[in-house]
Design a protein around this motif. Structure first.
Motif, PDB file in Angstrom:
ATOM      1  N   GLY A   6     -29.815  67.355   4.163  1.00 15.55           N
ATOM      2  CA  GLY A   6     -29.413  66.100   4.108  1.00 15.55           C
ATOM      3  C   GLY A   6     -28.221  65.364   3.078  1.00 15.55           C
ATOM      4  O   GLY A   6     -28.457  66.159   2.589  1.00 15.55           O
ATOM      5  N   ALA A   7     -28.186  64.146   2.736  1.00 14.65           N
ATOM      6  CA  ALA A   7     -27.189  63.530   0.908  1.00 14.65           C
ATOM      7  C   ALA A   7     -27.717  62.589   1.184  1.00 14.65           C
ATOM      8  O   ALA A   7     -27.676  61.629   1.840  1.00 14.65           O
ATOM      9  N   ASP A   8     -28.021  61.886   0.036  1.00  9.23           N
ATOM     10  CA  ASP A   8     -28.378  60.161  -0.319  1.00  9.23           C
ATOM     11  C   ASP A   8     -26.801  60.069  -0.989  1.00  9.23           C
ATOM     12  O   ASP A   8     -26.492  60.136  -1.442  1.00  9.23           O
ATOM     13  N   PHE A   9     -26.795  58.865  -0.595  1.00  8.80           N
ATOM     14  CA  PHE A   9     -25.812  57.696  -1.350  1.00  8.80           C
ATOM     15  C   PHE A   9     -26.329  56.817  -2.213  1.00  8.80           C
ATOM     16  O   PHE A   9     -26.946  55.973  -1.425  1.00  8.80           O
ATOM     17  N   ASN A  10     -26.294  56.276  -3.547  1.00  6.01           N
ATOM     18  CA  ASN A  10     -26.407  55.929  -3.886  1.00  6.01           C
ATOM     19  C   ASN A  10     -25.817  54.081  -3.731  1.00  6.01           C
ATOM     20  O   ASN A  10     -24.120  54.222  -4.605  1.00  6.01           O
ATOM     21  N   ILE A  11     -26.457  53.422  -3.797  1.00  8.91           N
ATOM     22  CA  ILE A  11     -25.965  51.998  -2.773  1.00  8.91           C
ATOM     23  C   ILE A  11     -25.842  51.449  -5.179  1.00  8.91           C
ATOM     24  O   ILE A  11     -25.642  50.899  -5.366  1.00  8.91           O
TER      25      ILE A  11
ATOM     26  N   ILE B 101     -29.001  54.925   0.960  1.00 10.88           N
ATOM     27  CA  ILE B 101     -28.829  55.170   1.754  1.00 10.88           C
ATOM     28  C   ILE B 101     -29.089  56.583   2.283  1.00 10.88           C
ATOM     29  O   ILE B 101     -28.619  57.702   1.468  1.00 10.88           O
ATOM     30  N   TYR B 102     -29.588  57.603   2.959  1.00 13.86           N
ATOM     31  CA  TYR B 102     -29.745  58.902   3.475  1.00 13.86           C
ATOM     32  C   TYR B 102     -28.742  59.020   4.791  1.00 13.86           C
ATOM     33  O   TYR B 102     -29.556  58.494   5.834  1.00 13.86           O
TER      34      TYR B 102
ATOM     35  N   PHE C 242     -23.809  60.572  -4.538  1.00 12.68           N
ATOM     36  CA  PHE C 242     -23.594  61.857  -4.079  1.00 12.68           C
ATOM     37  C   PHE C 242     -24.777  62.705  -4.419  1.00 12.68           C
ATOM     38  O   PHE C 242     -24.459  63.918  -5.025  1.00 12.68           O
ATOM     39  N   SER C 243     -26.244  63.428  -3.654  1.00 14.10           N
ATOM     40  CA  SER C 243     -26.828  63.845  -3.777  1.00 14.10           C
ATOM     41  C   SER C 243     -27.155  64.527  -2.751  1.00 14.10           C
ATOM     42  O   SER C 243     -28.056  64.672  -1.265  1.00 14.10           O
TER      43      SER C 243
END
Length: 215
Positions: A170-175, A181-182, A126-127
């Motif tokens: 925003g936020a990045d979600f590392n799959i 996905i962001y 989570f970024s």
């Protein structure tokens, strides 16, 4: 065969070679595990744009937005990205001419090009991030020419260039390593001036998209 004295004399040399070899292995391990200074990504997203309410209802209709970006990360936290955005915002206005009402209902097509600069807070998968940017907006502006002498109203469009200012979070979600996905909320302000409305086109867009690293 080597005698005991010869082995004892060679022992410091063997120890030295062993320490040197371990040191080389350690350096190689550090090089392998050291993160890259620059990382490159391709981004794509779509969403909805919600203009802020103005004194006229002309630009108060929401529309669609899609975006493509080339992003460069520096040491995982700092990033810049070149963006190519397209907006389609509803335009609706009524014009009264000699007791006759003319309804102007069009789509304002806007292409926006520019650069963003931001900072990412890395928490593994989570970024969250924040950014600011600017660019040029190529807009097809609705125009109305009122000719009272001939009881004529000409409705058309003209292409104009404006400065666009933006900021967002925003936020990045590392799959996985190859798919991220962001989700992002963005504020956009573009000077929007026509014969119908001397106002700025400004509002918020909600976007969801994906990022993939370029190796």
């Amino acid at each position: 065969m080597m005698n005991y004295k010869t082995k004892r004399n060679l022992m410091p040399l063997i120890v030295l070679l062993g320490i040197t070899q371990v040191n080389v292995w350690g350096q190689d391990s550090i090089k392998i595990n050291k993160p890259k200074r620059f990382e490159y990504y391709f981004n794509g997203a779509f969403g909805l744009y919600f203009p802020f309410t103005t004194n006229t209802k002309a630009v108060a209709n929401r529309g669609f937005v899609n975006t493509f970006q080339f992003q460069v990360n520096y040491k995982n936290n700092l990033f810049s990205r070149f963006f190519f955005d397209q907006y389609s915002v509803g335009y609706d206005e009524n014009v009264l001419q000699n007791s006759t009402t003319l309804n102007v209902n069009q789509k304002v097509q806007t292409t926006s090009l520019g650069l963003d600069f931001g900072y990412t807070f890395d928490y593994k998968k989570f970024s969250p991030y924040a950014y600011m940017g600017a660019g040029v907006a190529l807009m097809d502006v609705p125009t109305v020419e009122n000719l009272p002498t001939s009881n004529t109203i000409n409705v058309g469009t003209s292409n104009k260039n404006f400065l666009g200012l933006r900021a967002g979070i925003g936020a990045d979600f590392n799959i996985s390593k190859l798919f991220i996905i962001y989700a992002e909320t963005q504020y956009l302000n573009i000077p929007f001036k026509t014969d119908l409305s001397n106002k700025n086109l400004q509002g918020l867009s909600l976007q969801i998209g994906f990022k993939t690293p370029l190796y």
